[in-house]
Write an enzyme that holds these catalytic residues in place. Structure first.
Site, PDB file in Angstrom:
ATOM      1  CE  LYS A 181      20.264 -45.884  -1.700  1.00  0.00           C
ATOM      2  NZ  LYS A 181      19.627 -45.083  -2.756  1.00  0.00           N
ATOM      3  CB  THR A 213      21.877 -36.062   0.523  1.00  0.00           C
ATOM      4  OG1 THR A 213      20.775 -36.197   1.437  1.00  0.00           O
ATOM      5  CG2 THR A 213      23.172 -35.932   1.307  1.00  0.00           C
ATOM      6  N   GLY A 215      18.729 -35.989  -4.451  1.00  0.00           N
ATOM      7  CA  GLY A 215      19.102 -36.626  -5.699  1.00  0.00           C
ATOM      8  C   GLY A 215      20.222 -37.640  -5.605  1.00  0.00           C
ATOM      9  CB  THR A 216      22.466 -38.861  -2.904  1.00  0.00           C
ATOM     10  OG1 THR A 216      21.430 -39.081  -1.938  1.00  0.00           O
ATOM     11  CG2 THR A 216      23.175 -37.570  -2.607  1.00  0.00           C
ATOM     12  N   GLY A 217      20.225 -40.678  -4.287  1.00  0.00           N
ATOM     13  CA  GLY A 217      19.766 -42.022  -4.629  1.00  0.00           C
ATOM     14  C   GLY A 217      19.599 -42.203  -6.125  1.00  0.00           C
ATOM     15  CB  CYS A 218      18.110 -40.011  -8.728  1.00  0.00           C
ATOM     16  SG  CYS A 218      16.505 -39.711  -7.977  1.00  0.00           S
TER      17      CYS A 218
END
Length: 275
Positions: A181, A213, A215-218
């Protein structure tokens, strides 16, 4: 009396921590699953007291409780895909490994190590358990660039070319697909690379400036998991998830109270096609 009509929606399991602000962790995963009409199951690893930008405290669950949550979910539901998020400690990672070893269910691993705020979410002695025990079970691993550096042993990544080399090295080392990412790279685009079986697929969307950002990975990994539970091939699952996370970021919420707080819009309208 009304006769019930029963349906059997696709089912996905998230093994992750709880975020009371609901922008990350299990709460974000459940909202994402629901957006795609996938029934979400949960196995809680930690209770985290946090808001975007600040982690106040973390309490891990007892290993036996985590094991029981996973066991019951797999025994009683036709789980179509699994994701892991915050696992926190070597002990909890090993519970997950023991529960999932030998399963043929697609497994997405989001190697949660550090919050967007910089607060640690993984004990330092747990990295070897990630590398040696958990990652070899994965269908897909979704590190951001900082997490990829840790998995590589400290190698910095600052360009798309370096991101591709790192993805190939990680995919070869662990024998699984990696989604690198690149949202933290400079420039006007958010570029991600899917490295799988020696091939590299690019996914690009406009970079959205000025958005927290958290929580974007979750959310991104949960969207991929939902698509796998729906039966999508991996490359299509990533493409659909990239589209979704782009919309969730671009249509974020914001409140003002003790200070500005932002959160992803997990029920945002989808954006145009992501290349």
């Amino acid at each position: 009396m009304i006769q019930g009509q029963f349906t059997t929606p696709p089912t996905a399991l998230t093994i992750a921590g709880s975020d009371n602000s609901a922008g990350a962790g299990i709460q974000a995963d459940l909202k994402t699953f629901s957006h795609f009409h996938v029934y979400g199951l949960t196995a809680l690893t930690c209770v985290v007291a946090e808001v975007p930008g600040h982690v106040k405290s973390i309490q891990a669950v007892e290993p036996g409780i985590l094991a029981d949550q996973i066991d019951l979910s797999l025994k009683h539901f036709p789980v179509g895909a699994i994701k892991t998020g915050m696992l926190y400690s070597t002990e909890l990672i090993r519970v997950v490994v023991q529960a999932l070893r030998g399963q043929s269910i697609p497994l997405v691993i989001d190697p949660v190590m550090v919050a967007t705020s910089g607060d640690p979410l993984l004990q330092s002695d747990a990295i070897d358990a990630y590398r040696n025990e958990l990652l070899p079970l994965a269908t897909l691993v979704t590190p951001n660039l900082d997490e990829a550096c840790v998995l590589l042993g400290g190698e910095k990544i600052s360009t798309v070319e370096e991101m591709e080399r790192a993805g190939r090295a990680l995919s070869d080392r662990f024998g699984t697909a990696f989604l690198m990412k690149g949202g933290h790279l400079p420039g006007g685009s958010a570029i991600d690379l899917l490295v799988s079986e020696g091939r590299v697929a690019h996914f690009e969307a406009p970079f959205v400036a000025g958005v927290m950002t958290h929580g974007t990975g979750c959310t991104y990994s949960a969207a991929i998991t939902a698509q796998l539970a729906l039966g999508c091939p991996l490359i299509e699952a990533v493409a659909r998830a990239k589209n979704y996370i782009t919309g969730a970021i671009g249509q974020s919420f914001q409140w003002e109270k003790a200070g500005p707080v932002m959160a992803l819009n997990h029920f945002a309208q989808r954006v145009g096609r992501v290349v």
